[in-house]
Design an enzyme around this catalytic site. Structure first.
Site, PDB file in Angstrom:
ATOM      1  N   PRO A  76      40.359  42.186  65.681  1.00 36.27           N
ATOM      2  CA  PRO A  76      41.298  42.917  66.529  1.00 36.27           C
ATOM      3  C   PRO A  76      41.063  44.424  66.446  1.00 36.27           C
ATOM      4  O   PRO A  76      40.834  44.969  65.363  1.00 36.27           O
ATOM      5  CB  PRO A  76      42.667  42.542  65.955  1.00 36.27           C
ATOM      6  CG  PRO A  76      42.435  41.229  65.288  1.00 36.27           C
ATOM      7  CD  PRO A  76      41.045  41.290  64.746  1.00 36.27           C
ATOM      8  N   GLU A  77      41.084  45.080  67.588  1.00 33.62           N
ATOM      9  CA  GLU A  77      40.882  46.525  67.631  1.00 33.62           C
ATOM     10  C   GLU A  77      42.226  47.220  67.834  1.00 33.62           C
ATOM     11  O   GLU A  77      43.282  46.580  67.810  1.00 33.62           O
ATOM     12  CB  GLU A  77      39.873  46.867  68.732  1.00 33.62           C
ATOM     13  CG  GLU A  77      38.512  46.214  68.497  1.00 33.62           C
ATOM     14  CD  GLU A  77      37.470  46.595  69.540  1.00 33.62           C
ATOM     15  OE1 GLU A  77      37.622  47.644  70.201  1.00 33.62           O
ATOM     16  OE2 GLU A  77      36.494  45.842  69.701  1.00 33.62           O
TER      17      GLU A  77
END
Length: 314
Positions: free
Chosen positions: A2-3
């Site tokens: 996840p960014e």
């Protein structure tokens, strides 16, 4: 992994269940995740109230009334499931392919809140972690001491120029360096570079003039980074597999991808006739359009070929 936009989606989903509530009971079902839990981790949380829930790069930080801050990182497969008092179940940021509902054997931390909500941290690969640090030294703790600027906190071309000046490292690698700009990941770097018409292999230092002032491409890149992250946050992140927002529906930014994961497809830029190419940089896929994101070498190649032809024909 996840960014920034996906982690921000998780933060917004957890906030109503955590902020203002106390940890009534914390249950650890194993002694460690990526790292061992801090000493007396559960005891230091129980009875403490969460006064604020924030995000630093790809980390979540929960301020406690004890003067400590709970740091949480999702790793590659971490996820939170929230059972609300009314019987509803939320999964803020449902990020991982294997089991959209979370496999119970991977439930490693269970937090019962005074509000009646139960927050369960599930992590199949256990690359996530949790830590407790004094709030007053949060910025200098081992997780954040060398972390770069927040891209949604006033990023400008001048900031980029000052960070990249003199660097010969490829532009994409510089953007992924968390010591320079924190929170950027592979997806959004590819997207921002395409919007700014910059090649991923261009020298990072080329965005600064000799006197340190930003070039026009530096200004364009700053605007592109802020725009793509803002749009992704508003869309609830990107769903590549089972990413989902708080209500369990998929994040929508993947429908706005211009180059990421579009290898061989037509470039989406108006008037561009190129196709999306793919190359590997530092073991990760980079997607770009060689037509509207030409490298310095590619731009010069026709002139080199022409000089060679004239030399042979003369």
């Amino acid at each position: 992994m996840p960014e920034l936009p996906e982690v921000e989606t998780v933060r917004r989903g957890l906030e109503p269940a955590m902020v203002g509530a106390r940890f009534s009971r914390v249950t650890l079902r194993r002694p460690n995740l990526r790292f061992p839990f801090p000493d007396r981790f559960a005891a230091r949380l129980e009875g403490r109230a969460v006064t604020a829930l924030a995000r630093r790069a790809k980390y979540l930080t929960a301020n406690l009334d004890s003067g400590e801050t709970l740091i949480m990182h999702l790793g590659m497969s971490g996820r939170f499931d929230v059972a609300m008092p009314d019987g509803s179940n939320l999964s803020p940021g449902d990020f991982y392919l294997e089991g959209a509902q979370g496999v119970p054997k991977h439930d490693h931390v269970v937090m019962a809140m005074s509000s009646g909500a139960t927050i369960t941290y599930n992590d199949a690969r256990r690359f996530g972690f949790m830590d407790l640090v004094p709030s007053e030294s949060l910025d200098t703790c081992r997780h954040f001491a060398k972390m770069g600027v927040e891209p949604l906190d006033g990023l400008t071309g001048a900031v980029i120029a000052s960070l990249f000046r003199g660097r010969i490292t490829p532009l994409k690698a510089a953007l992924l360096d968390q010591r320079l700009i924190a929170g950027l990941g592979n997806i959004y770097v590819c997207e921002a570079l395409h919007r700014a018409k910059l090649h991923p292999e261009a020298p990072a230092g080329s965005l600064a003039k000799p006197d340190g002032r930003p070039t026009a491409p530096a200004n364009a890149l700053a605007r592109a980074i802020v725009a793509v992250l803002t749009e992704a946050v508003e869309a609830g992140g990107s769903t590549l597999r089972d990413y989902a927002r708080t209500d369990g529906t998929a994040g929508g930014f993947q429908h706005a991808f211009r180059v990421y994961d579009r290898f061989g497809l037509t470039c989406t830029r108006a008037g561009c006739t190129g196709t999306v190419a793919r190359m590997v940089q530092a073991g990760r896929s980079t997607f770009f359009c060689a037509t509207c994101q030409p490298s310095t070498a590619e731009a010069a190649r026709p002139r080199v070929a022409e000089r060679q032809f004239r030399h042979k024909s003369g």
